[in-house]
Design a protein around this motif. Structure first.
Motif, PDB file in Angstrom:
ATOM      1  N   GLY A  25       0.513  -1.412   0.143  1.00 53.18           N
ATOM      2  CA  GLY A  25       0.122  -0.319   0.452  1.00 53.18           C
ATOM      3  C   GLY A  25       0.614   1.069  -0.221  1.00 53.18           C
ATOM      4  O   GLY A  25      -0.081   2.194   0.147  1.00 53.18           O
ATOM      5  N   LYS A  26       1.569   1.607   0.074  1.00 50.99           N
ATOM      6  CA  LYS A  26       2.816   2.306   0.222  1.00 50.99           C
ATOM      7  C   LYS A  26       4.136   2.540  -1.205  1.00 50.99           C
ATOM      8  O   LYS A  26       4.765   1.097  -1.339  1.00 50.99           O
ATOM      9  CB  LYS A  26       3.773   1.756   1.152  1.00 50.99           C
ATOM     10  N   PRO A  27       4.061   3.475  -1.877  1.00 49.41           N
ATOM     11  CA  PRO A  27       5.101   3.880  -2.766  1.00 49.41           C
ATOM     12  C   PRO A  27       6.113   3.461  -2.531  1.00 49.41           C
ATOM     13  O   PRO A  27       6.934   2.322  -3.723  1.00 49.41           O
ATOM     14  CB  PRO A  27       4.659   5.192  -3.053  1.00 49.41           C
ATOM     15  N   GLN A  28       6.841   3.520  -0.751  1.00 55.73           N
ATOM     16  CA  GLN A  28       8.634   2.842  -1.049  1.00 55.73           C
ATOM     17  C   GLN A  28       8.661   1.793  -1.273  1.00 55.73           C
ATOM     18  O   GLN A  28       9.446   0.909  -1.698  1.00 55.73           O
ATOM     19  CB  GLN A  28       8.759   3.549   0.344  1.00 55.73           C
ATOM     20  N   GLN A  29       7.159   0.423  -1.332  1.00 54.56           N
ATOM     21  CA  GLN A  29       7.310  -0.712  -1.642  1.00 54.56           C
ATOM     22  C   GLN A  29       6.947  -1.726  -2.957  1.00 54.56           C
ATOM     23  O   GLN A  29       7.175  -2.460  -3.037  1.00 54.56           O
ATOM     24  CB  GLN A  29       6.024  -1.510  -0.221  1.00 54.56           C
ATOM     25  N   ASN A  30       6.774  -0.218  -3.619  1.00 58.89           N
ATOM     26  CA  ASN A  30       6.240  -0.909  -5.351  1.00 58.89           C
ATOM     27  C   ASN A  30       6.733   0.270  -5.925  1.00 58.89           C
ATOM     28  O   ASN A  30       6.244   0.894  -7.053  1.00 58.89           O
ATOM     29  CB  ASN A  30       4.843  -0.256  -4.938  1.00 58.89           C
TER      30      ASN A  30
END
Length: 165
Positions: free
Chosen positions: A2-7
């Motif tokens: 759910g987070k840009p940092q993870q995608n």
């Protein structure tokens, strides 16, 4: 998830899409649609992708050997007992209500008897076990993979800085 940092890869694709197809915006919806289709063709058929060993997605794509006829079928449980999950996520077993998951409300789950418990599954996916005379689903233990908890090996809190002279 759910987070840009993870995608990072997904966010990078969005940046490329924005730069190539939407900045500056087109004057009409029809022009914007043409840009999007051109981007899609370039992205999938011309532009090599580092994650695919510099192949294009079109070169790696394989159509599924199974065809979807538009009908969703319930899983086949063979000789297992079948219970339909109620709207609140419970099933009735031996006169007791056992919570399974609200995500499967209205769906059938299979129950197979084994040593001292019932094994609950949704199609080929084992959801957990219910001990006889219990009203609780015990989820199977997950196999550990990826990053583990390394809190015990990490220093706690900030470290003092050495003074430079």
């Amino acid at each position: 998830p759910g987070k840009p940092q993870q995608n990072g890869r997904h966010e990078r694709m969005h940046l490329t899409l924005l730069q190539e197809a939407a900045n500056p915006p087109a004057h009409s919806l029809r022009d914007q649609l043409k840009r999007l289709r051109a981007f899609q063709q370039r992205y999938n058929e011309e532009r090599p992708h580092q994650a695919l060993d510099n192949a294009t997605p079109a070169e790696r794509y394989q159509a599924s050997p199974r065809r979807f006829d538009g009908i969703l079928r319930s899983p086949d449980y063979g000789d297992q007992d079948v219970r339909r999950v109620r709207h609140n996520g419970e099933i009735k077993l031996d006169g007791k209500f056992v919570y399974i998951t609200a995500a499967l409300a209205g769906e059938p789950v299979g129950l197979a008897e084994s040593e001292g418990c019932w094994t609950v599954s949704y199609g080929p996916i084992m959801l957990g076990t219910i001990a006889y005379q219990s009203d609780e689903l015990r989820k199977p233990k997950r196999k550990r993979c990826g990053l583990g908890d390394n809190a015990a090996r990490c220093p706690q809190g900030p470290q003092p800085q050495q003074q430079q002279t």
